[in-house]
Design a protein around this motif. Structure first.
Motif, PDB file in Angstrom:
ATOM      1  N   TYR A   1       0.822  -1.200   0.000  1.00  0.00           N
ATOM      2  CA  TYR A   1       0.000   0.000   0.000  1.00  0.00           C
ATOM      3  C   TYR A   1       0.865   1.264   0.000  1.00  0.00           C
ATOM      4  O   TYR A   1       1.717   1.447   0.870  1.00  0.00           O
ATOM      5  CB  TYR A   1      -0.933  -0.014   1.219  1.00  0.00           C
ATOM      6  CG  TYR A   1      -1.826   1.194   1.340  1.00  0.00           C
ATOM      7  CD1 TYR A   1      -2.719   1.538   0.325  1.00  0.00           C
ATOM      8  CD2 TYR A   1      -1.775   2.000   2.471  1.00  0.00           C
ATOM      9  CE1 TYR A   1      -3.540   2.650   0.440  1.00  0.00           C
ATOM     10  CE2 TYR A   1      -2.599   3.112   2.601  1.00  0.00           C
ATOM     11  CZ  TYR A   1      -3.470   3.431   1.578  1.00  0.00           C
ATOM     12  OH  TYR A   1      -4.279   4.537   1.696  1.00  0.00           O
ATOM     13  N   LEU A   2       0.700   2.087  -1.027  1.00  0.00           N
ATOM     14  CA  LEU A   2       1.382   3.362  -1.242  1.00  0.00           C
ATOM     15  C   LEU A   2       2.868   3.226  -1.554  1.00  0.00           C
ATOM     16  O   LEU A   2       3.599   4.225  -1.552  1.00  0.00           O
ATOM     17  CB  LEU A   2       1.179   4.320  -0.057  1.00  0.00           C
ATOM     18  CG  LEU A   2      -0.279   4.657   0.301  1.00  0.00           C
ATOM     19  CD1 LEU A   2      -0.321   5.700   1.402  1.00  0.00           C
ATOM     20  CD2 LEU A   2      -1.071   5.114  -0.913  1.00  0.00           C
ATOM     21  N   GLN A   3       3.330   2.016  -1.868  1.00  0.00           N
ATOM     22  CA  GLN A   3       4.696   1.866  -2.355  1.00  0.00           C
ATOM     23  C   GLN A   3       4.782   2.472  -3.756  1.00  0.00           C
ATOM     24  O   GLN A   3       3.881   2.322  -4.568  1.00  0.00           O
ATOM     25  CB  GLN A   3       5.083   0.380  -2.417  1.00  0.00           C
ATOM     26  CG  GLN A   3       6.521   0.148  -2.893  1.00  0.00           C
ATOM     27  CD  GLN A   3       6.840  -1.330  -3.099  1.00  0.00           C
ATOM     28  OE1 GLN A   3       5.981  -2.200  -2.929  1.00  0.00           O
ATOM     29  NE2 GLN A   3       8.076  -1.611  -3.471  1.00  0.00           N
ATOM     30  N   THR A   4       5.866   3.204  -4.042  1.00  0.00           N
ATOM     31  CA  THR A   4       6.054   3.795  -5.366  1.00  0.00           C
ATOM     32  C   THR A   4       7.235   3.141  -6.067  1.00  0.00           C
ATOM     33  O   THR A   4       8.187   2.685  -5.422  1.00  0.00           O
ATOM     34  CB  THR A   4       6.292   5.309  -5.267  1.00  0.00           C
ATOM     35  OG1 THR A   4       7.459   5.557  -4.483  1.00  0.00           O
ATOM     36  CG2 THR A   4       5.108   6.013  -4.627  1.00  0.00           C
ATOM     37  N   PHE A   5       7.168   3.121  -7.385  1.00  0.00           N
ATOM     38  CA  PHE A   5       8.135   2.338  -8.152  1.00  0.00           C
ATOM     39  C   PHE A   5       8.236   2.929  -9.569  1.00  0.00           C
ATOM     40  O   PHE A   5       7.264   2.938 -10.310  1.00  0.00           O
ATOM     41  CB  PHE A   5       7.647   0.894  -8.197  1.00  0.00           C
ATOM     42  CG  PHE A   5       8.361  -0.001  -9.180  1.00  0.00           C
ATOM     43  CD1 PHE A   5       9.583  -0.562  -8.851  1.00  0.00           C
ATOM     44  CD2 PHE A   5       7.800  -0.305 -10.411  1.00  0.00           C
ATOM     45  CE1 PHE A   5      10.229  -1.406  -9.746  1.00  0.00           C
ATOM     46  CE2 PHE A   5       8.446  -1.145 -11.308  1.00  0.00           C
ATOM     47  CZ  PHE A   5       9.664  -1.695 -10.980  1.00  0.00           C
TER      48      PHE A   5
END
Length: 474
Positions: free
Chosen positions: A37-41
Motif C-alpha cells: 500500500y502506497l509503495q512507489t516504483f
C-alpha cells in the motif's frame, strides 16, 4: 485541470497495482515492487514512457485509502517537478465507485498542492489526463457521468485548497480586509451574494464582541456574509454556517507563550472552511440554502486593547465579563451567531473554529471535537463525516457545564474553569444561537499539521471541515 481521454501522447504517467497484480515487477537496480500500500516504483514502459507504479496493497480500499492512493500519485509527480501526466485508472477500477470517484479526483488535487509561494518559485497547476479502464467508462459510469464526477471532485478540492491557501498566508499579507476581499473574489461568477460589513456598520449595529477583539489592531475588523440559495424552495429553511476569522491571534494581553506564536496566523481556518464549502456548493449547484457569516479581525496588543476584568456588551445585549483575552474566538462567533438568527433568518446553525487547545489534548491532530444540542442535526453531521472521511468525536455536556459560565459581574464570562475548556467554549457560543438547533466543530487540532498524517495532507493547513460541511448540505 483534469480531463478524461481514451489515449494520450504524454510521456509520463501513473499506474496502480494491487499486491497480486504487482507480482513479478522489479526495477533495474534489484529493488522489488511488491504492490504494498502506497509503495512507489519508477519504470520505463515497453513503449518508452516513464511510468510510476503505485501500490494498493491486498485488501479492499476505503474511501480514504482511495484518496490517499490518488494523492500519493500526484505527490510523486510533484516531487519530481512533473506537472503534466496521465493516470491509468485500470489498476484501481475495482476500488472506484460512483460515490468515491469524486474523492479520487479530490486526492489527485490535494496530493499535488503547493502552498502559496512568495519567493522566486512560482507554483504550477497540474495538467492531468485520466485514461479509462474501458472506452469512455470509469467507476461504472458513462462518459458524461464520469465527467460530471470529475467536475464535482475538482470543485470540492478547489474549496479545500482555497481554505488551505488562506490559512497558509502570512499574517502581514492577509489582514482582515484582505481575507474578506479574497473570499469575495473566490465567489465571483457564482450564485453567491457576498456582502462585507465594515467597521462603521459594525459600530452602528453594536457588534460589541467583534469590535472589542478587533479594537486593538490598526487593521479594522469586518464581517462577511455569504448567501447561497441553491434549493428549489429558495425561501425555505436556511442552514447558518458561522466561521471564526481571526487572521492574527497574539492572545492579546493574555499573551500566548512563545512556542505557540508560529501558528497565530492560522486562527481563521473556520472562516476559510465556511468560504471553501460555499464555493464548492455553488460550483456544483448543490440544492441547499446556506448563509455563511464570518467575523474577521486581529487580536493584538495596544493601548486600546481590552483587558481581563472588562465587561463588554455583545450584539444581542448580553453582558460578558472578560476573564481571558485569548478566549477571543467565542466573542466574535457569539456576535455572528446572534446576527445570523436575528438578521439572516437561519433555521439551524453550525459554527466551526480553531477554538481551544483543550480539544488537542483530548483528540490530538487527527480528530475534531463536536458538541450539539439537536439529535437530528447531529445525525446529519455524522452521516456527512462518514461520507467525507474526516474524523470527529462528539463531546457530551450537561447543565453543570453551563453553570461554569455564570459571572458575578455580568450575564456570562468568556472562560470557564481550568477543566472542560472545549465544552465551556462551545456552550458560550450556543447561548447566542437563541434556541436554534446548534452544532459546534472545534478544529484546533485538525486545521494544521506539522507532519502529514495522510498522503492527501501537506505540511501546514489541511482545509479541515470543508468536505464535512459540504456533505451536510448535500
Amino acid at each position: 485541470m483534469i480531463r478524461i481521454a481514451a489515449g494520450t501522447d504524454i510521456r509520463t504517467g501513473i499506474l496502480f497495482f494491487s499486491k497480486e497484480a504487482a507480482f513479478g515487477l522489479y526495477n533495474g537496480e534489484g529493488g522489488i515492487f511488491r504492490g504494498e500500500y502506497l509503495q512507489t516504483f519508477p519504470r520505463m514502459s515497453s513503449g518508452g514512457k516513464q511510468e510510476y507504479c503505485i501500490g494498493l496493497g491486498e485488501k479492499a480500499l476505503t474511501k480514504r485509502e482511495v484518496m490517499e492512493a490518488a494523492a500519493c500519485a500526484a505527490s510523486c509527480m510533484l516531487e519530481h517537478k512533473i506537472y503534466q501526466f496521465y493516470v491509468d485508472t485500470a489498476g484501481i477500477e475495482t476500488f472506484l465507485t460512483e460515490d468515491n470517484f469524486p474523492y479520487f479526483i479530490q486526492g489527485l488535487y490535494l496530493g499535488g498542492y503547493e502552498p502559496p509561494q512568495f519567493g522566486k518559485h512560482t507554483r504550477k497547476q497540474a495538467d492531468i489526463t485520466l485514461l479509462p479502464a474501458k472506452e469512455g467508462c470509469i467507476a461504472g459510469l458513462s462518459q458524461k457521468q464520469a465527467e460530471a464526477a470529475v467536475e464535482q471532485g475538482m470543485h470540492m478540492a478547489e474549496g479545500i485548497l482555497f481554505a488551505r491557501d488562506m490559512v497558509n498566508y502570512p499574517g502581514n499579507l492577509l489582514r482582515p480586509a484582505d481575507f474578506a476581499e479574497s473570499i469575495c473574489r473566490q465567489m465571483e461568477g457564482l450564485d453567491v451574494e457576498a456582502e462585507i460589513i465594515d467597521k462603521d456598520r459594525l459600530e452602528n449595529m453594536g457588534m460589541g464582541g467583534l469590535l472589542t477583539v478587533g479594537g486593538g489592531s490598526a487593521f479594522p475588523p469586518c464581517m462577511i456574509v455569504l448567501r447561497y440559495r441553491g434549493a428549489k424552495d429558495k425561501d425555505g429553511e436556511v442552514l447558518g454556517m458561522i466561521g471564526k476569522g481571526v487572521t492574527c491571534d497574539t492572545g492579546g494581553y493574555c499573551l500566548k507563550p512563545s512556542g505557540s506564536m508560529a501558528g497565530i496566523r492560522g486562527d481563521m481556518a473556520g472562516g476559510a472552511a465556511v468560504a471553501g464549502c460555499i464555493y464548492a456548493l455553488a460550483k456544483n449547484r448543490v440544492e441547499a440554502n446556506v448563509t455563511g457569516v464570518i467575523p474577521i479581525c486581529e487580536n493584538r496588543i495596544s493601548p486600546d486593547s481590552y483587558l481581563p476584568g472588562d465587561v463588554i456588551t455583545m450584539y444581542d445585549q448580553t453582558k460578558v465579563e472578560i476573564c481571558n483575552t485569548d478566549a477571543e474566538g467565542r466573542l466574535i462567533l457569539g456576535d455572528a451567531a446572534a446576527y445570523a438568527v436575528e438578521c439572516e433568518g437561519v433555521s439551524r446553525m453550525v459554527d466551526i473554529a480553531t477554538l481551544t487547545g483543550a480539544v488537542v489534548n483530548l483528540f490530538g491532530f487527527s480528530v475534531g471535537g463536536v458538541l450539539s444540542d439537536d439529535e437530528e442535526l447531529y445525525a446529519q453531521f455524522e452521516r456527512a463525516g462518514t461520507a467525507s472521511q474526516e474524523q470527529y468525536a462528539r463531546i457530551p455536556f450537561y447543565s453543570e457545564h453551563e453553570e461554569m459560565l455564570k459571572s458575578m459581574a455580568a450575564d456570562l464570562k468568556n472562560l470557564g474553569p481550568d477543566y472542560c475548556g472545549t465544552i465551556t467554549a462551545g456552550l458560550f457560543i450556543r447561548h447566542f444561537a437563541k434556541g436554534k438547533p446548534w452544532l459546534h466543530m472545534d478544529i484546533a487540532g485538525t486545521a494544521w499539521v506539522d507532519t502529514p498524517i495522510w498522503k492527501f495532507q501537506s505540511k501546514g493547513a489541511t482545509g479541515a471541515g470543508v468536505t464535512t460541511l459540504y456533505e451536510m448540505c448535500k
